[in-house]
Design a protein around this motif. Structure first.
Motif, PDB file in Angstrom:
ATOM      1  N   GLU A 114       0.848  -1.192   0.000  1.00  0.00           N
ATOM      2  CA  GLU A 114       0.000   0.000   0.000  1.00  0.00           C
ATOM      3  C   GLU A 114       0.879   1.235   0.000  1.00  0.00           C
ATOM      4  O   GLU A 114       1.936   1.256   0.638  1.00  0.00           O
ATOM      5  CB  GLU A 114      -0.908   0.032   1.237  1.00  0.00           C
ATOM      6  N   ASN A 115       0.439   2.270  -0.728  1.00  0.00           N
ATOM      7  CA  ASN A 115       1.183   3.525  -0.670  1.00  0.00           C
ATOM      8  C   ASN A 115       0.747   4.315   0.562  1.00  0.00           C
ATOM      9  O   ASN A 115      -0.076   3.846   1.348  1.00  0.00           O
ATOM     10  CB  ASN A 115       1.000   4.337  -1.959  1.00  0.00           C
ATOM     11  N   ARG A 116       1.299   5.493   0.731  1.00  0.00           N
ATOM     12  CA  ARG A 116       0.996   6.266   1.953  1.00  0.00           C
ATOM     13  C   ARG A 116      -0.456   6.709   2.037  1.00  0.00           C
ATOM     14  O   ARG A 116      -0.943   7.121   3.099  1.00  0.00           O
ATOM     15  CB  ARG A 116       1.912   7.487   2.016  1.00  0.00           C
ATOM     16  N   HIS A 117      -1.186   6.611   0.910  1.00  0.00           N
ATOM     17  CA  HIS A 117      -2.603   6.971   0.903  1.00  0.00           C
ATOM     18  C   HIS A 117      -3.494   5.746   1.099  1.00  0.00           C
ATOM     19  O   HIS A 117      -4.725   5.844   1.033  1.00  0.00           O
ATOM     20  CB  HIS A 117      -2.954   7.660  -0.419  1.00  0.00           C
ATOM     21  N   GLY A 118      -2.864   4.590   1.331  1.00  0.00           N
ATOM     22  CA  GLY A 118      -3.613   3.372   1.573  1.00  0.00           C
ATOM     23  C   GLY A 118      -4.123   2.685   0.322  1.00  0.00           C
ATOM     24  O   GLY A 118      -4.950   1.773   0.394  1.00  0.00           O
ATOM     25  N   ILE A 119      -3.642   3.109  -0.845  1.00  0.00           N
ATOM     26  CA  ILE A 119      -4.061   2.487  -2.104  1.00  0.00           C
ATOM     27  C   ILE A 119      -3.210   1.253  -2.368  1.00  0.00           C
ATOM     28  O   ILE A 119      -1.976   1.335  -2.406  1.00  0.00           O
ATOM     29  CB  ILE A 119      -3.915   3.484  -3.277  1.00  0.00           C
ATOM     30  N   THR A 156       6.033   4.393 -11.091  1.00  0.00           N
ATOM     31  CA  THR A 156       5.482   5.016  -9.884  1.00  0.00           C
ATOM     32  C   THR A 156       5.911   4.255  -8.634  1.00  0.00           C
ATOM     33  O   THR A 156       6.298   4.846  -7.621  1.00  0.00           O
ATOM     34  CB  THR A 156       3.937   5.058  -9.962  1.00  0.00           C
ATOM     35  N   ALA A 160       8.178   5.414  -5.379  1.00  0.00           N
ATOM     36  CA  ALA A 160       7.573   5.355  -4.046  1.00  0.00           C
ATOM     37  C   ALA A 160       8.402   4.539  -3.057  1.00  0.00           C
ATOM     38  O   ALA A 160       8.324   4.733  -1.852  1.00  0.00           O
ATOM     39  CB  ALA A 160       6.167   4.769  -4.129  1.00  0.00           C
TER      40      ALA A 160
END
Length: 216
Positions: A114-119, A156, A160
């Motif tokens: 997950e990225n920092r936005h929870g995606i 991307t 990240a």
């Protein structure tokens, strides 16, 4: 764990790759259709020229039954294998070879992050060597307009990650010229077609500068 017997299937596929391009696309379609319909049996008109690939996956155990009108997958795992996960399994076995050769810090397939936005994002395969993270995107279907999307996705993820990263596209089909150029511009390594049979050698060559540095 990936059964070592799968190597026989992978070897047959990659040594007859030109003959299997279309049948494997059809198999991917059948397996995807079964997923959408939430069933393990798919009814369809199946030409005889596709029976050879069905027989290979039947002998492997991923397909339970087939004839000219029906394909029944052995299980949900078998269906996913036919949908394209077989390439991830091949990559895993090849990374295991690399690990035996030089000792990777870690490696795995089908990793969800997950990225920092929870995606969430699913990584087909990853491995760590000399504190460098390598991301592998496996493609069995035609990339078409999705080619740019795949390249954008791994670029991307590259940016990240907190560790130094390198991305690799492992594609059953050859990428189009503009996709190859875009990947090269972004420093993404590409391996495709029959070369995938020797993915471990490709990785060892890719890691050669780091291996030399590590053993100084």
């Amino acid at each position: 764990l990936v059964p070592a017997e799968s190597r026989n299937l992978f070897k047959k596929i990659f040594t007859n790759i030109e003959d299997y391009l279309r049948p494997l696309s059809s198999l991917n379609y059948f397996a995807s259709s079964a997923e959408k319909e939430r069933t393990l049996s798919i009814l369809h008109n199946i030409p005889e020229d596709q029976w050879q690939i069905l027989q290979l996956f039947y002998e492997h155990g991923a397909i339970k039954y087939y004839d000219n009108h029906r394909i029944t997958f052995s299980s949900e795992q078998g269906r996913e294998f036919c949908q394209g996960f077989w390439l991830e399994d091949h990559i895993y076995l090849e990374l295991k070879k690399v690990d035996n050769e030089i000792g990777l810090q870690d490696f795995a397939c089908s990793v969800e992050v997950e990225n920092r936005h929870g995606i969430p994002n699913e990584l087909d395969a990853v491995f760590l060597y000399n504190n460098h993270l390598y991301l592998v995107e496996c493609k069995t279907a035609k990339m078409k307009e999705k080619g740019t999307g795949v390249i954008y996705k791994i670029d991307t993820l590259n940016k990240a990650a907190k560790l130094q990263t390198k991305s690799i596209i492992a594609s059953f089909r050859k990428l189009k010229k503009h996709d190859m150029e875009r990947a090269e511009d972004l420093g993404i390594a590409v391996i495709s077609g029959s070369a995938l049979l020797n993915f471990s050698k490709f990785i060892l060559k890719l890691l050669k500068p780091e291996i030399t540095e590590t053993h100084r």
